[in-house]
Scaffold this active site. Structure first.
Site, short mmCIF file in Angstrom:
data_model
loop_
_atom_site.label_atom_id
_atom_site.label_comp_id
_atom_site.label_asym_id
_atom_site.label_seq_id
_atom_site.Cartn_x
_atom_site.Cartn_y
_atom_site.Cartn_z
CE LYS A 31 0.09 -1.84 4.37
NZ LYS A 31 -0.17 -3.19 4.87
N GLY A 33 3.45 -9.17 19.16
CA GLY A 33 3.70 -9.13 17.72
C GLY A 33 2.61 -8.42 16.93
CE LYS A 83 -3.60 -1.43 5.58
NZ LYS A 83 -3.77 -1.91 6.95
N GLY A 109 -1.90 -10.58 8.40
CA GLY A 109 -1.53 -11.95 8.72
C GLY A 109 -1.27 -12.74 7.46
#
Ligand SMILES: NC(=O)c1ccc[n+]([C@@H]2O[C@H](COP(=O)([O-])OP(=O)(O)OC[C@H]3O[C@@H](n4cnc5c(N)ncnc54)[C@H](OP(=O)(O)O)[C@@H]3O)[C@@H](O)[C@H]2O)c1
Length: 430
Positions: A107, A189, A207, A304
């Site tokens: 992006k 994380g 985005k 992810g």
């Protein structure tokens, strides 16, 4: 039997490894849908010796991803390195110049160089797919380009950054402050060691610039996005939001207005009746309002390995099947250049929290500043009393113009009884 689609993957980190794993595990499903195999015929990353979640033995390795992008025998280059310039940009432009299709999750690259890259892809008559760049696994770009293409989109908005949504959700659930929850998110994380791209709203703005371009057929205008992050949101504001029937979310919102294209990313008070209020933790969601379809919301995992690989693979399937729609929905030369609407013209309701010294006459000074700017108050809350000490005073307004709010709060912030800069959060009727 059709020839396999030959794919080179530049970057084998979270998304690159996830993409290789998906293409392997779901090879039968993919061939069933497209009538072709999708074969990974080349890979490149920084460190060949690094241990990976996928076995790349037997796949030709390239030390130089730019050279790989120009190597013979490749139909599509998948760029999963990241970064708005440098190697990622060179990989993409080299691939397009050589007439290869490009799929990317990047992006930052497209927010900065999307117009130029889309023109290059079209001049070479190849596809540019970037579904994975906006809201990870949520197929929102395809929905806008295809399923909703007959609508005028009135607005598009979403929760576009999982890190911020996780932090705000945890602050609400546990009553802890931003700094403590950020630290925990880093340990788990969910946040980078340097979290600024996420918590300062830049990732969501990248985005949003892409989403707005596809939704409104306009040129990518990242510079036109107003951006405000979540660092200043306190546990106190989150608790007040709850009492007032809202949840605080970092929202990206774009809509055409009489003053130009409004594109903004900032914390919002979202009414509990809105679907976006209930999107929690690392989940993302996008709400589109079309003139015929009305409102619809897609929710899912915005990041992810697996969800993002799903979006990368969807673009590859389109290419394999010969469905070559322009990435931005219309040809790059047809994307309109629109002025960006100044933030001072934003019209809507506001939440304001002031820390004021509990002393007679204070409230009169505050209400006078709002009255002089024709800002009409809807609710006014003062919890507890502590004469001579600072206490929070919270109010919400009826619809007003941002410029009036800024002037009123400038005056209120200058009162000697107001001991902190006022906290202002926009209320959005989503
Ligand atoms: N992670 C997500 O959930 C997610 C979601 C949506 C979009 N994205 C986007 O997807 C892209 C990739 O993200 P990621 O999370 O997968 O990143 P990542 O885990 O950091 O992986 C980056 C990969 O690029 C390789 N690389 C870095 N510099 C390179 C160079 N100079 N030459 C060759 N290879 C190089 C790295 O090699 P080594 O492995 O050898 O170090 C690594 O394999 C980014 O644009 C990101 O914004 C990510």
């Amino acid at each position: 039997m059709s020839q396999p689609l030959k794919v080179a993957i530049a970057g084998l980190g979270t998304v690159g490894a996830g993409t290789v794993a998906l293409l392997r595990r779901n090879a039968g499903q993919i061939e069933h849908h497209t009538g072709r195999k999708i074969e990974v015929v080349a890979v490149s990353a920084r460190d060949r010796a690094r241990s990976r979640t996928i076995d790349i033995n037997g796949v030709p390795w390239h030390d130089d991803p730019v050279a790989m992008a120009g190597a013979p025998g490749i139909d599509v280059v998948v760029e999963l390195i990241g970064g708005s310039d440098g190697v990622a940009r060179q990989v993409v432009t080299t691939a397009l110049e050589r007439g290869r299709h490009v799929v990317t999750a990047n992006k930052a690259l497209l927010a900065h160089h999307g117009n130029e890259i889309a023109h290059l892809a079209e001049s070479k008559k190849v596809s540019l797919g970037f579904e994975a760049a906006v809201a990870g696994g949520i197929p929102i770009l395809k929905a806008l380009r295809e399923g909703l293409a007959a609508n005028h989109v009135l607005r598009v908005c979403g929760i576009l950054n999982g890190t911020c949504n996780y932090i705000l959700s945890q602050m609400r659930e546990t009553g802890r402050d931003f700094a403590a929850v950020l630290k925990e998110a880093q340990a788990l994380g969910y946040a980078e060691a340097d979290p600024s791209f996420d918590v300062d709203g830049i990732d969501a703005a990248h985005k949003l610039a892409l989403l707005a371009s596809v939704a409104f057929g306009s040129q990518v205008d990242f510079a036109g996005v107003y951006v405000e992050g979540i660092r200043h949101i306190t546990a106190l504001d989150i608790a007040f939001a709850q009492d007032l029937g809202y949840r605080i979310k970092l929202v990206g919102l774009a809509r055409p207005t009489e003053h130009g294209l409004e594109q903004r990313v900032h914390p919002c008070m979202v009414p509990l009746s809105a679907p976006l209020a209930h999107v929690e933790n690392v989940f993302n969601a996008v709400m589109v309002e079309g003139d015929f379809v009305g409102r619809l919301t897609l929710e899912g995992r915005g990041a992810g390995a697996d969800p993002t690989a799903s979006a990368v693979a969807a673009d590859l399937l389109d290419i394999a099947a010969g469905r070559g729609a322009p990435g931005f929905g219309v040809p790059a030369s047809s994307l309109k250049s629109r002025p960006s609407a100044p933030m001072a013209r934003r019209s809507g309701a506001y939440y304001v929290r002031l820390m004021v010294v509990d002393r007679p006459g204070v409230i009169a000074d505050i209400t006078a500043a709002f009255r002089d700017e024709a800002v009409s108050m809807e609710q006014f809350l003062q919890r507890g009393r502590s004469p001579g000490e600072a206490v929070p005073v919270v109010l919400t307004t009826h619809d007003t113009v941002e410029a009036s709010m800024v002037r009123a709060l400038g005056r209120i912030g200058g009162l000697d009884t107001v001991v902190e800069p006022p906290c202002m959060i926009r209320v959005e009727n989503l």
